[in-house]
Design an enzyme around this catalytic site. Structure first.
Site, PDB file in Angstrom:
ATOM      1  N   ASP A 251       0.841  -1.196   0.000  1.00  0.00           N
ATOM      2  CA  ASP A 251       0.000   0.000   0.000  1.00  0.00           C
ATOM      3  C   ASP A 251       0.878   1.248   0.000  1.00  0.00           C
ATOM      4  OD1 ASP A 251       0.643   0.704   2.625  1.00  0.00           O
ATOM      5  OD2 ASP A 251      -1.138  -0.224   3.484  1.00  0.00           O
TER       6      ASP A 251
ATOM      7  N   LYS B  43      -4.703   2.971  -1.485  1.00  0.00           N
ATOM      8  CA  LYS B  43      -6.005   3.614  -1.457  1.00  0.00           C
ATOM      9  C   LYS B  43      -5.972   4.975  -2.136  1.00  0.00           C
ATOM     10  CE  LYS B  43      -8.370   0.472   0.058  1.00  0.00           C
ATOM     11  NZ  LYS B  43      -9.153  -0.113  -1.029  1.00  0.00           N
TER      12      LYS B  43
ATOM     13  N   MET C 227      -6.071   8.676  11.064  1.00  0.00           N
ATOM     14  CA  MET C 227      -6.830   9.294   9.963  1.00  0.00           C
ATOM     15  C   MET C 227      -7.684  10.465  10.440  1.00  0.00           C
ATOM     16  SD  MET C 227      -7.828   5.818   7.909  1.00  0.00           S
ATOM     17  CE  MET C 227      -7.985   4.747   9.324  1.00  0.00           C
TER      18      MET C 227
HETATM   19  N1  SAH Z   1      -2.021  -0.049   9.841  1.00  0.00           N
HETATM   20  C1  SAH Z   1      -1.502   1.290  10.064  1.00  0.00           C
HETATM   21  C2  SAH Z   1      -2.599   2.327  10.039  1.00  0.00           C
HETATM   22  C3  SAH Z   1      -3.267   2.492   8.689  1.00  0.00           C
HETATM   23  S1  SAH Z   1      -4.459   3.780   8.674  1.00  0.00           S
HETATM   24  C4  SAH Z   1      -0.732   1.319  11.396  1.00  0.00           C
HETATM   25  O1  SAH Z   1      -0.796   0.346  12.156  1.00  0.00           O
HETATM   26  O2  SAH Z   1      -0.063   2.312  11.667  1.00  0.00           O
HETATM   27  C5  SAH Z   1      -3.499   5.149   8.099  1.00  0.00           C
HETATM   28  C6  SAH Z   1      -3.283   6.159   9.203  1.00  0.00           C
HETATM   29  O3  SAH Z   1      -2.245   5.716  10.064  1.00  0.00           O
HETATM   30  C7  SAH Z   1      -2.844   7.528   8.737  1.00  0.00           C
HETATM   31  O4  SAH Z   1      -3.938   8.318   8.339  1.00  0.00           O
HETATM   32  C8  SAH Z   1      -2.191   8.079  10.000  1.00  0.00           C
HETATM   33  O5  SAH Z   1      -3.160   8.515  10.922  1.00  0.00           O
HETATM   34  C9  SAH Z   1      -1.533   6.821  10.569  1.00  0.00           C
HETATM   35  N2  SAH Z   1      -0.128   6.687  10.175  1.00  0.00           N
HETATM   36  C10 SAH Z   1       0.411   5.716   9.424  1.00  0.00           C
HETATM   37  N3  SAH Z   1       1.737   5.880   9.311  1.00  0.00           N
HETATM   38  C11 SAH Z   1       2.068   6.981  10.012  1.00  0.00           C
HETATM   39  C12 SAH Z   1       3.279   7.669  10.304  1.00  0.00           C
HETATM   40  N4  SAH Z   1       4.467   7.256   9.838  1.00  0.00           N
HETATM   41  N5  SAH Z   1       3.217   8.785  11.090  1.00  0.00           N
HETATM   42  C13 SAH Z   1       2.047   9.208  11.586  1.00  0.00           C
HETATM   43  N6  SAH Z   1       0.870   8.603  11.338  1.00  0.00           N
HETATM   44  C14 SAH Z   1       0.866   7.504  10.582  1.00  0.00           C
END
Ligand code: SAH
Length: 258
Positions: A43, A65, A178
């Site tokens: 992704d 997405k 998110m």
């Molecule tokens: N499975 C992922 C989350 C996916 S949803 C996890 O466990 O982290 C996507 C959301 O995750 C983004 O909108 C943001 O809120 C958060 N996110 C993912 N990577 C990030 C990062 N490096 N720094 C801050 N927020 C992050």
């Protein structure tokens, strides 16, 4: 539907967490699976230095997405995964953070089960863990909060509904995923349920990446501070948690952590 004579693919599909940032936050299991993979379906949150670990000759498929033009519909992603697995290829489905959180994992598992394809889940470091590390804080603390909620600001209906009354209580800590577009909505809900306007709100953009930034604000100032900061990358929002020590004393300051 699998026919009775169809044999199961030789390799279980690996549903792998890539962690929040660079390759050094991968698990060893994730690394081994990525290096051995024939097909990696990733992704858009997966960092380039992780994709660079895919062996030359392997098939790299972006199925995000929002990654390339219009996002890939979930059905198409499911079909990609099952289609490649049926050829006998070693398939890695690589997702940002931990695949068990806000990653549509259930839909992909259901598709694999329907196709009678085995799978394994490899956990990753989730964004909330990386963001807590970035602000030098523990997500739980004896005497402060004995639990933490991991919430999404969005669901299929739009902004997600939560137990706002519970979240508004002093000392509550929540990690919101998110949430960049939901600031005003969540602020309104929490204020309506009596949350203190000076409740700390902390955003960590690009947690565990070289361009990581921290925005420390309050519930009252959150939407304005967010608009001023114009964060472009993924951001994790903490409710009820401020950066440790000196950082908390600079309200609405964005700190560049180069
Ligand atoms: N499975 C992922 C989350 C996916 S949803 C996890 O466990 O982290 C996507 C959301 O995750 C983004 O909108 C943001 O809120 C958060 N996110 C993912 N990577 C990030 C990062 N490096 N720094 C801050 N927020 C992050």
């Amino acid at each position: 539907m699998p026919s009775q004579t169809a044999s199961r693919p030789a390799h279980p599909v690996a549903l792998v967490g890539a962690g929040p940032g660079g390759a050094d936050l991968l698990t060893l299991r994730a690394l081994r699976l990525i290096e051995a993979a024939d097909v990696v379906i990733h992704d858009r949150l997966v960092a380039p230095d992780i994709l660079a670990l895919v062996r030359p000759g392997a098939h790299l498929v972006a199925a995000g997405k929002e990654g390339f033009g219009p996002s890939t519909p979930q059905d198409a992603i499911n079909a990609l995964i099952t289609g490649h697995a049926r050829t006998g290829a070693r398939v890695v489905r690589l997702k940002g953070g931990d695949p068990v959180l806000f990653g549509r994992l259930d839909e992909e598992i259901a598709a694999l089960e329907a196709a009678d394809i085995a799978y394994e889940i490899v956990p990753g470091v989730t964004a909330a863990s990386a963001a807590a590390a970035a602000i030098g804080q523990s997500l739980t603390s004896r005497g402060r909060n004995s639990g933490v909620r991991l919430l999404t600001a969005h669901d299929m209906q739009g902004f997600a509904d939560h137990d706002w009354r519970a979240l508004a209580r002093p000392g509550e800590v929540a990690a919101l995923y998110m949430a960049k577009r939901a600031a005003r909505y969540v602020q309104g809900r929490l204020m309506m349920h009596g949350a203190a306007p000076d409740t700390p709100v902390t955003l960590v953009e690009n947690a565990a990446r070289p361009d990581e930034r921290i925005l420390a604000t309050t519930l009252a100032d959150w939407p304005t501070a967010l608009a001023d900061a114009a964060l472009a990358g993924p951001a994790l929002t903490f409710l009820g948690l401020a950066p440790r020590a000196a950082r908390a004393e600079i309200p609405d300051a964005i700190q560049e952590l180069a």
